[in-house]
Design a protein around this motif. Structure first.
Motif: not given
Length: 292
Positions: A78, A82-83, A272, A274
């Motif tokens: 995760r 995210a990074t 994923r 954004r």
């Protein structure tokens, strides 16, 4: 103890656990064998337990090491996702599309995209054939099914079934009233590289047309049609705007479904992010599809 645990050491431990070998982990992370061994030794000292059994042919997780790996693998994944998403946020979104799609579908919608997503920028990478290399971060492709590569990491959403219309300028000289296919084939025909007029003539057993002009792209054949040079055949999604504006009129529509579709493509690894996800949902909405 929490503050003494180094995130980089956790990443090295996870790679060594997955590969079962310090040297392969070092190669994967572009580190030396000594650096990997030292970091894992420091992690073991910080945790107060042995994570690996060392042997001449490699390493094997201890029971404690396996349990620890099970606990940290998902959080590390995760963090990595995210990074990556944060790093990708400011990159332009690349549309890998065919030249006619870029000209006839994407360009007329750029103002709409900017209004909906003023913080995102886009660029195009024109694809003449199938994808030459895999899709990367912040990249999507819109291609007919015949050009979509069969790879496991590729996510696909069908956008529309391809249906083809014969269209011309409203003032093109032609017989009045609804025209039969034979009457249409007697008009000057404008054909792109797919050679759909020739295929139709052969399939229907008609004699050749009086005039057949060839272009290498659908957009060029449509430009010729809009300038009154003849009848072009093109997929509906490329000409809906011109039909709505009255620049073109429909003379004929293929009576049977083609079984072909246009697809939106991206990779599961990068889906994923954004900005990319928002762009994918925008494309889907433009085709009347539900968002991701």
């Amino acid at each position: 103890m929490t503050k003494s645990i180094n995130l980089n050491a956790l990443q090295i431990f996870a790679m060594a656990a997955e590969l079962g070998n310090f040297q392969r982990a070092a190669d994967a992370l572009n580190l030396s064998h000594g650096a990997v061994s030292q970091r894992i030794k420091g992690l073991e000292e910080a945790l107060g337990t042995r994570l690996f059994d060392r042997a001449a042919r490699g390493v094997r997780l201890t029971a404690a090491g396996a349990a620890y790996h099970d606990e940290i693998a998902a959080p590390l994944a995760r963090i990595e996702a995210a990074t990556r998403a944060m790093r990708e946020a400011d990159r332009p979104i690349t549309f890998r599309v065919g030249p006619s799609f870029a000209t006839r579908w994407l360009m007329p919608r750029l103002a709409r995209f900017r209004a909906a997503h003023p913080d995102l920028s886009i660029t195009t990478d024109v694809q003449e054939t199938a994808l030459a290399h895999p899709l990367g971060p912040n990249e999507l492709a819109i291609l007919p099914g015949e050009l979509v590569p069969k790879t496991r990491d590729l996510e696909l959403r069908p956008l529309v079934e391809l249906s083809f219309l014969a269209v011309c300028h409203p003032d093109l000289p032609r017989p009045s009233g609804p025209l039969s296919l034979a009457q249409i084939l007697a008009l000057p025909l404008l054909q792109d590289a797919k050679r759909r007029w020739e295929h139709l003539i052969t399939a229907e057993g008609f004699p050749g047309p009086a005039t057949l002009l060839n272009f290498d792209r659908s957009a060029l054949a449509l430009d010729a049609a809009r300038n009154g040079h003849g009848v072009a055949m093109a997929p509906r999604h490329l000409i809906e705007d011109a039909l709505a504006a009255g620049d073109l009129v429909t003379l004929w529509q293929a009576p049977a479904p083609t079984g072909e579709a246009l697809y939106l493509c991206w990779t599961s690894e990068h889906g994923r992010a954004r900005g990319l996800r928002r762009t994918l949902s925008w494309v889907l909405a433009e085709f009347g599809q539900p968002p991701l």
